[in-house]
Write a protein that holds these residues in place. Structure first.
Motif, short mmCIF file in Angstrom:
data_model
loop_
_atom_site.label_atom_id
_atom_site.label_comp_id
_atom_site.label_asym_id
_atom_site.label_seq_id
_atom_site.Cartn_x
_atom_site.Cartn_y
_atom_site.Cartn_z
N GLU A 86 14.71 -3.84 38.77
CA GLU A 86 15.67 -4.79 38.21
C GLU A 86 16.71 -5.21 39.24
OE1 GLU A 86 18.55 -3.44 35.31
OE2 GLU A 86 18.11 -1.34 35.78
N VAL A 87 16.94 -4.38 40.25
CA VAL A 87 17.80 -4.74 41.37
C VAL A 87 16.90 -4.90 42.59
CG1 VAL A 87 19.72 -4.04 42.85
CG2 VAL A 87 19.76 -3.50 40.41
N SER A 88 16.80 -6.13 43.09
CA SER A 88 15.90 -6.38 44.22
C SER A 88 16.38 -5.67 45.47
CB SER A 88 15.78 -7.88 44.47
OG SER A 88 15.15 -8.53 43.39
N PHE A 89 17.69 -5.78 45.75
CA PHE A 89 18.24 -5.07 46.91
C PHE A 89 19.69 -4.74 46.64
CE2 PHE A 89 18.70 -9.62 47.74
CZ PHE A 89 20.01 -9.75 48.17
N ALA A 90 20.15 -3.70 47.31
CA ALA A 90 21.55 -3.27 47.19
C ALA A 90 22.15 -3.18 48.57
CB ALA A 90 21.63 -1.92 46.48
N HIS A 91 23.49 -3.23 48.61
CA HIS A 91 24.18 -3.20 49.89
C HIS A 91 25.43 -2.32 49.75
CE1 HIS A 91 24.80 -5.27 53.87
NE2 HIS A 91 25.88 -4.52 53.75
N PRO A 92 25.33 -1.03 50.14
CA PRO A 92 26.49 -0.16 50.03
C PRO A 92 27.57 -0.52 51.04
CG PRO A 92 24.68 0.99 51.09
CD PRO A 92 24.14 -0.32 50.65
N LEU A 93 28.82 -0.33 50.62
CA LEU A 93 29.98 -0.54 51.47
C LEU A 93 30.83 0.72 51.44
CD1 LEU A 93 30.79 -4.17 50.33
CD2 LEU A 93 30.00 -3.53 52.63
N ASP A 94 31.75 0.82 52.37
CA ASP A 94 32.62 2.00 52.40
C ASP A 94 33.45 2.09 51.12
OD1 ASP A 94 31.86 2.95 54.96
OD2 ASP A 94 33.09 1.40 55.91
N GLY A 95 33.88 3.30 50.82
CA GLY A 95 34.71 3.52 49.63
C GLY A 95 33.92 3.62 48.36
N GLY A 96 32.61 3.86 48.45
CA GLY A 96 31.81 4.01 47.24
C GLY A 96 31.48 2.71 46.55
N ARG A 97 31.72 1.58 47.22
CA ARG A 97 31.39 0.27 46.63
C ARG A 97 29.97 -0.14 47.03
NH1 ARG A 97 34.94 -3.63 49.42
NH2 ARG A 97 34.56 -2.18 51.16
N LEU A 178 25.94 -8.98 51.18
CA LEU A 178 24.63 -9.11 50.54
C LEU A 178 23.75 -10.11 51.28
CD1 LEU A 178 25.48 -9.16 46.71
CD2 LEU A 178 23.98 -7.51 47.85
N ILE A 179 24.34 -11.25 51.63
CA ILE A 179 23.57 -12.31 52.30
C ILE A 179 23.16 -11.88 53.70
CG2 ILE A 179 23.67 -14.68 53.14
CD1 ILE A 179 25.70 -15.20 50.82
N SER A 180 24.09 -11.29 54.45
CA SER A 180 23.77 -10.89 55.82
C SER A 180 22.75 -9.76 55.85
CB SER A 180 25.04 -10.45 56.56
OG SER A 180 25.79 -11.58 56.93
N GLY A 181 22.79 -8.88 54.87
CA GLY A 181 21.81 -7.80 54.82
C GLY A 181 20.40 -8.33 54.73
N VAL A 182 20.21 -9.44 54.03
CA VAL A 182 18.88 -10.04 53.92
C VAL A 182 18.55 -10.85 55.17
CG1 VAL A 182 17.36 -11.42 52.47
CG2 VAL A 182 19.22 -10.15 51.43
N HIS A 313 20.10 -2.29 52.09
CA HIS A 313 20.50 -2.72 53.42
C HIS A 313 21.74 -1.93 53.82
CE1 HIS A 313 18.49 -6.59 51.93
NE2 HIS A 313 17.64 -5.96 52.71
N VAL A 314 21.59 -1.10 54.83
CA VAL A 314 22.65 -0.19 55.25
C VAL A 314 23.23 -0.69 56.57
CG1 VAL A 314 23.18 2.18 55.92
CG2 VAL A 314 21.52 1.74 54.10
N GLY A 315 24.54 -0.90 56.57
CA GLY A 315 25.15 -1.39 57.81
C GLY A 315 26.58 -1.83 57.67
N GLY A 316 27.10 -1.80 56.43
CA GLY A 316 28.50 -2.16 56.25
C GLY A 316 28.71 -3.63 56.00
#
Length: 491
Positions: A86-97, A178-182, A313-316
């Motif tokens: 249901e979630v095609s991709f996710a993008h974690p950010l610092d601070g648990g976001r 999100l966009i840059s991760g792709v 996509h991991v990278g901030g």
């Protein structure tokens, strides 16, 4: 070799198999040759770490599979069980976001927050023209698009996300990340027009049909095509390394799932000098270093909802990803790399022993780099998933050189089989409405080095086969590729 066939295909990656299936379905006698003992190329699966842990050797998630014209006609989703998260991709950010790209665009926009409406305005028109976008980007770009409006909408948005004004419509970090991760899938400079366009295509699929994961691994896709080829009389030869076209039996058509560089070597003096020079000008891009993990438990993401995604996509932030990718373009190794991650065992229990998991990851490196990037990848995942190190049971790490040795279609570790720059997407590998057809009589290129470029979609092989049918066998009829009742998936 004394045998004689109507057509011969060299290479059993997704494009080679698509070509072989298309020709066999046309009633031709077809022989396939593969240098490896196994079939599938970039769509293969095997045990790399511990017994019972099944890892995808190449691609793990297949954004192009549901909208590829070839796979639509082949009926892939009727032949192979596919899980579409249901979630095609996710993008974690610092601070648990984290940013979550739900398949439902409205839900994704809501989850983004303040920039959600702007994100929906960017992606909405593309998703509404999903089929037009798929067909435009899945054909040789010198052709007139079947849906001109889709092509126009795509071009305008690619210019926006490929230029220095790429943040103009956004105010916060989540949507741009999100966009840059792709976009970073492309292994190109950020921002740039081809990277922006590549990202928007993948995002359109993410909010259209989703990014599917095949049950049993990517090998299931290759196995379905091999089964169809054999069912229609195709002969499959493994462990045969073709180094000269003269090794092959007589045939009216020869289709090669190889790079232009390899074709120059195979053809020798048969290749016209002008075409040789054109192929020698074809440029290859950055490489990847790949790490596969056997885990004792799922990745402990700081935001648990990240586990809903088939791809992470991991990278901030956008600026951090741009810095990492631009370092690779300059020939450097970033200290904080962009990492593309998938945990297919969350969606497919066949991938690992009960209670255990597999994790697939790669990061970008300069072509031909020999660095082992396992420590850097683990550190980046740990940044957004504290405690990740404690879940690792075993790893298999491959450098860019290892990747190239495993699959010669990835020179220097370039999994795109040629830099997907703007010029090399329009002319791939040469400028022609039929770039698969070579000036050597009866010889065609059908790899990702040809139009429409990289990805597990089978389109280059399918288009090359259709070209061969027109020019070598005098037919413009497209064969019926639909599965028979006994070829339908049962799970």
């Amino acid at each position: 070799m004394s045998e004689r066939y109507d057509a011969i295909v060299v290479g059993s990656g997704p494009n080679g198999l698509a070509a072989a299936v298309t020709l066999a379905r046309s009633g031709l006698s077809v022989a396939l040759y593969e240098r490896q003992a196994s079939l599938g190329g970039a769509s293969s699966t095997g045990e790399l770490t511990l017994p019972g842990f099944h890892h995808d050797l190449g691609s793990a998630v297949h954004p192009l599979a549901l909208e590829s014209w070839f796979f639509r006609e082949f009926g892939l989703e009727r032949r192979v069980p596919l899980v579409v998260p249901e979630v095609s991709f996710a993008h974690p950010l610092d601070g648990g976001r984290a940013g979550l790209a739900y398949r439902d665009l409205n839900r994704a926009a809501e989850a983004i927050g303040r920039d959600g409406a702007a994100y929906a305005r960017l992606m909405g028109p593309l998703v509404a023209h999903l089929r037009g976008i798929a067909d435009f980007t899945g054909n040789a770009l010198l052709r007139i698009p079947g849906d001109p409006l889709a092509a126009f909408l795509f071009a305008i948005r690619s210019l926006e996300q490929g230029g220095p004004w790429w943040n103009a419509r956004f105010r916060e970090e989540v949507a741009p990340a999100l966009i840059s991760g792709v976009s970073a899938h492309s292994i190109l400079a950020q921002p740039s027009l081809p990277a922006g366009g590549a990202g928007l295509v993948l995002q359109t699929y993410a909010h259209g049909r989703g990014w599917p994961i095949p049950v049993g691994g990517s090998q299931a896709i290759a196995d379905a095509m091999v089964a169809d080829l054999r069912a229609h009389g195709g002969v499959v030869n493994t462990g045969v390394d073709i180094t000269d076209l003269r090794q092959l039996p007589a045939a009216r058509a020869v289709l090669l799932d190889i790079t232009p560089r390899a074709l120059v070597g195979l053809a020798g003096e048969r290749m016209p000098a002008g075409y040789r020079r054109a192929l020698e000008r074809f440029r290859y891009g950055g490489g990847v270093a790949k790490i596969d993990f056997a885990l004792s438990e799922p990745v402990p993401w700081a935001d648990p909802d990240v586990a809903l995604a088939g791809t992470v996509h991991v990278g901030g932030t956008r600026s951090e990803i741009a810095a990492a990718e631009n370092a690779v373009v300059r020939g450097e190794l970033p200290d904080a790399p962009y990492v593309l991650v998938s945990q297919p065992s969350l969606f497919d229990a066949t991938r690992a022993p009960e209670g255990r998991h597999v994790l697939w990851a790669y990061t970008h490196v300069p072509a031909g780099n020999t660095a082992d990037r396992e420590a850097a990848v683990v550190a980046q995942i740990e940044r957004f998933a504290p405690g990740f190190r404690d879940t690792v049971l075993a790893t298999s790490s491959r450098t860019a050189v290892d990747i190239a040795s495993w699959n010669p279609n990835f020179p220097g570790g370039d999994i795109s089989a040629g830099a997907p720059s703007l010029l090399q997407l329009v002319g791939r590998p040469v400028y022609s409405p039929e770039p698969w057809r070579t000036p050597i009589p009866g010889v065609y290129l059908c790899s990702s080095s040809t139009s429409p470029g990289p990805g597990v979609h089978g389109l280059a092989g399918w288009q090359a086969a259709l070209s061969a049918l027109r020019h070598e066998f005098g037919t413009r009829l497209r064969p019926d590729l639909a599965p028979r009742p006994d070829q339908l998936a049962t799970a």
